[in-house]
Design a protein around this motif. Sequence first.
Motif, PDB file in Angstrom:
ATOM      1  N   MET A  17     -40.145  -7.698  -0.631  1.00 56.05           N
ATOM      2  CA  MET A  17     -38.882  -6.992  -0.451  1.00 56.05           C
ATOM      3  C   MET A  17     -38.426  -6.369  -1.755  1.00 56.05           C
ATOM      4  O   MET A  17     -37.898  -5.264  -1.791  1.00 56.05           O
ATOM      5  N   SER A  18     -38.645  -7.102  -2.853  1.00 51.67           N
ATOM      6  CA  SER A  18     -38.252  -6.571  -4.150  1.00 51.67           C
ATOM      7  C   SER A  18     -39.029  -5.300  -4.457  1.00 51.67           C
ATOM      8  O   SER A  18     -38.476  -4.303  -4.900  1.00 51.67           O
ATOM      9  N   ASN A  19     -40.349  -5.317  -4.191  1.00 54.24           N
ATOM     10  CA  ASN A  19     -41.173  -4.140  -4.447  1.00 54.24           C
ATOM     11  C   ASN A  19     -40.779  -2.989  -3.544  1.00 54.24           C
ATOM     12  O   ASN A  19     -40.859  -1.838  -3.921  1.00 54.24           O
ATOM     13  N   PHE A  20     -40.371  -3.321  -2.305  1.00 52.99           N
ATOM     14  CA  PHE A  20     -40.077  -2.263  -1.347  1.00 52.99           C
ATOM     15  C   PHE A  20     -38.689  -1.673  -1.573  1.00 52.99           C
ATOM     16  O   PHE A  20     -38.523  -0.483  -1.762  1.00 52.99           O
ATOM     17  N   VAL A  21     -37.698  -2.550  -1.581  1.00 53.04           N
ATOM     18  CA  VAL A  21     -36.328  -2.065  -1.641  1.00 53.04           C
ATOM     19  C   VAL A  21     -35.990  -1.505  -3.016  1.00 53.04           C
ATOM     20  O   VAL A  21     -35.274  -0.532  -3.145  1.00 53.04           O
ATOM     21  N   PHE A  22     -36.538  -2.100  -4.057  1.00 47.79           N
ATOM     22  CA  PHE A  22     -36.174  -1.672  -5.395  1.00 47.79           C
ATOM     23  C   PHE A  22     -37.254  -0.793  -6.024  1.00 47.79           C
ATOM     24  O   PHE A  22     -37.546  -0.891  -7.196  1.00 47.79           O
ATOM     25  N   ALA A  23     -37.856   0.037  -5.210  1.00 47.72           N
ATOM     26  CA  ALA A  23     -38.858   0.982  -5.689  1.00 47.72           C
ATOM     27  C   ALA A  23     -38.213   2.357  -5.815  1.00 47.72           C
ATOM     28  O   ALA A  23     -37.061   2.557  -5.447  1.00 47.72           O
ATOM     29  N   ASN A  24     -38.989   3.288  -6.334  1.00 46.61           N
ATOM     30  CA  ASN A  24     -38.574   4.677  -6.372  1.00 46.61           C
ATOM     31  C   ASN A  24     -39.611   5.495  -5.613  1.00 46.61           C
ATOM     32  O   ASN A  24     -40.803   5.191  -5.649  1.00 46.61           O
ATOM     33  N   TRP A  25     -39.140   6.526  -4.925  1.00 41.56           N
ATOM     34  CA  TRP A  25     -40.031   7.394  -4.165  1.00 41.56           C
ATOM     35  C   TRP A  25     -39.768   8.840  -4.563  1.00 41.56           C
ATOM     36  O   TRP A  25     -38.628   9.230  -4.821  1.00 41.56           O
ATOM     37  N   LEU A  26     -40.822   9.654  -4.562  1.00 41.37           N
ATOM     38  CA  LEU A  26     -40.699  11.084  -4.813  1.00 41.37           C
ATOM     39  C   LEU A  26     -41.229  11.855  -3.613  1.00 41.37           C
ATOM     40  O   LEU A  26     -42.239  11.482  -3.023  1.00 41.37           O
ATOM     41  N   LEU A  27     -40.548  12.926  -3.273  1.00 40.21           N
ATOM     42  CA  LEU A  27     -40.943  13.738  -2.129  1.00 40.21           C
ATOM     43  C   LEU A  27     -42.231  14.496  -2.442  1.00 40.21           C
ATOM     44  O   LEU A  27     -42.387  15.074  -3.517  1.00 40.21           O
ATOM     45  N   ASP A  28     -43.146  14.486  -1.496  1.00 38.80           N
ATOM     46  CA  ASP A  28     -44.405  15.213  -1.595  1.00 38.80           C
ATOM     47  C   ASP A  28     -44.223  16.560  -0.892  1.00 38.80           C
ATOM     48  O   ASP A  28     -44.200  16.624   0.331  1.00 38.80           O
ATOM     49  N   VAL A 186     -31.651  22.852  12.523  1.00 37.49           N
ATOM     50  CA  VAL A 186     -32.514  22.592  11.372  1.00 37.49           C
ATOM     51  C   VAL A 186     -33.231  21.269  11.603  1.00 37.49           C
ATOM     52  O   VAL A 186     -32.618  20.281  12.013  1.00 37.49           O
ATOM     53  N   SER A 187     -34.531  21.244  11.340  1.00 36.55           N
ATOM     54  CA  SER A 187     -35.322  20.027  11.478  1.00 36.55           C
ATOM     55  C   SER A 187     -36.071  19.763  10.177  1.00 36.55           C
ATOM     56  O   SER A 187     -36.281  20.674   9.372  1.00 36.55           O
ATOM     57  N   PHE A 188     -36.469  18.512   9.976  1.00 34.39           N
ATOM     58  CA  PHE A 188     -37.217  18.199   8.759  1.00 34.39           C
ATOM     59  C   PHE A 188     -38.227  17.088   9.019  1.00 34.39           C
ATOM     60  O   PHE A 188     -38.057  16.250   9.915  1.00 34.39           O
ATOM     61  N   ALA A 189     -39.287  17.107   8.234  1.00 37.06           N
ATOM     62  CA  ALA A 189     -40.279  16.045   8.204  1.00 37.06           C
ATOM     63  C   ALA A 189     -40.658  15.878   6.732  1.00 37.06           C
ATOM     64  O   ALA A 189     -41.209  16.792   6.131  1.00 37.06           O
ATOM     65  N   LEU A 190     -40.304  14.736   6.156  1.00 40.84           N
ATOM     66  CA  LEU A 190     -40.458  14.527   4.723  1.00 40.84           C
ATOM     67  C   LEU A 190     -41.359  13.329   4.441  1.00 40.84           C
ATOM     68  O   LEU A 190     -41.218  12.291   5.079  1.00 40.84           O
ATOM     69  N   THR A 191     -42.250  13.475   3.482  1.00 42.98           N
ATOM     70  CA  THR A 191     -43.073  12.372   3.024  1.00 42.98           C
ATOM     71  C   THR A 191     -42.652  12.001   1.620  1.00 42.98           C
ATOM     72  O   THR A 191     -42.565  12.869   0.736  1.00 42.98           O
ATOM     73  N   LEU A 192     -42.368  10.719   1.408  1.00 43.05           N
ATOM     74  CA  LEU A 192     -41.961  10.222   0.099  1.00 43.05           C
ATOM     75  C   LEU A 192     -43.013   9.241  -0.401  1.00 43.05           C
ATOM     76  O   LEU A 192     -43.326   8.248   0.270  1.00 43.05           O
ATOM     77  N   ASN A 193     -43.562   9.525  -1.566  1.00 49.99           N
ATOM     78  CA  ASN A 193     -44.595   8.668  -2.155  1.00 49.99           C
ATOM     79  C   ASN A 193     -43.972   7.629  -3.075  1.00 49.99           C
ATOM     80  O   ASN A 193     -43.181   7.971  -3.964  1.00 49.99           O
ATOM     81  N   LYS A 194     -44.348   6.374  -2.847  1.00 52.69           N
ATOM     82  CA  LYS A 194     -43.829   5.299  -3.694  1.00 52.69           C
ATOM     83  C   LYS A 194     -44.409   5.414  -5.094  1.00 52.69           C
ATOM     84  O   LYS A 194     -45.599   5.627  -5.276  1.00 52.69           O
ATOM     85  N   GLN A 195     -43.543   5.293  -6.085  1.00 53.55           N
ATOM     86  CA  GLN A 195     -43.965   5.410  -7.478  1.00 53.55           C
ATOM     87  C   GLN A 195     -44.281   4.033  -8.083  1.00 53.55           C
ATOM     88  O   GLN A 195     -43.751   3.036  -7.659  1.00 53.55           O
TER      89      GLN A 195
END
Length: 195
Positions: A17-28, A186-195
């Motif tokens: 949970m710590s790795n998941f919730v307290f991570a950072n993600w950047l949009l691809d 307006v619609s969206f599909a976003l991918t966020l990569n975990k850093q």
Amino acid sequence: MFKALAITGLSLSSLFMSNFVFANWLLDNDKSQVSFVSIKKDTIAEAHHFTAIEGKLNDKGEFNVYIDLASVETYIPIRNQRLTSLLFEVNTFPKAVLTANLKPSLAILKKPGSYVLKGISAELDFHGNKKSLSIDVLVNSNKSGDLTLASFNPVIINSGDFGVTEGVKQLQELAGLPSIATAIPVSFALTLNKQ
């Protein structure tokens, strides 16, 4: 023995949970899209999208998406130019920015899977105007911790809320059209990569 196993399990769960919730993600950008549909002459609908999007989700759950309005793609160069200059006025308002706090929602993403997040509160900053939005989002997390977020329902954007109705009228006159809708989905599909 049971107590030791329970403690170990709790520790592993907390670590995950710590790795998941307290991570950072950047949009691809290559795996993401924000699209909209314009309607002219009351019956002709055309799909368009933006080719340059940036975004991030930080360890506090703060989510930001930046849309480069000059990257609009309608597949008609003159229409792209008119949208950027007359409607979006990119020299003054180069980006649209969507912000939301997803921290409460991240808590349900304890393991990979899909969820519908009803009524995410967000704010859209577009053309110098800000408006609160409620968005239904489908979220999926995979084993690597990457996220995909997609609109479960289209978001309806009204030109009057953002001061672009005059721009719509100018587009209509230049194109010689009897009408152009002033509310668009307006619609969206976003991918966020975990850093």
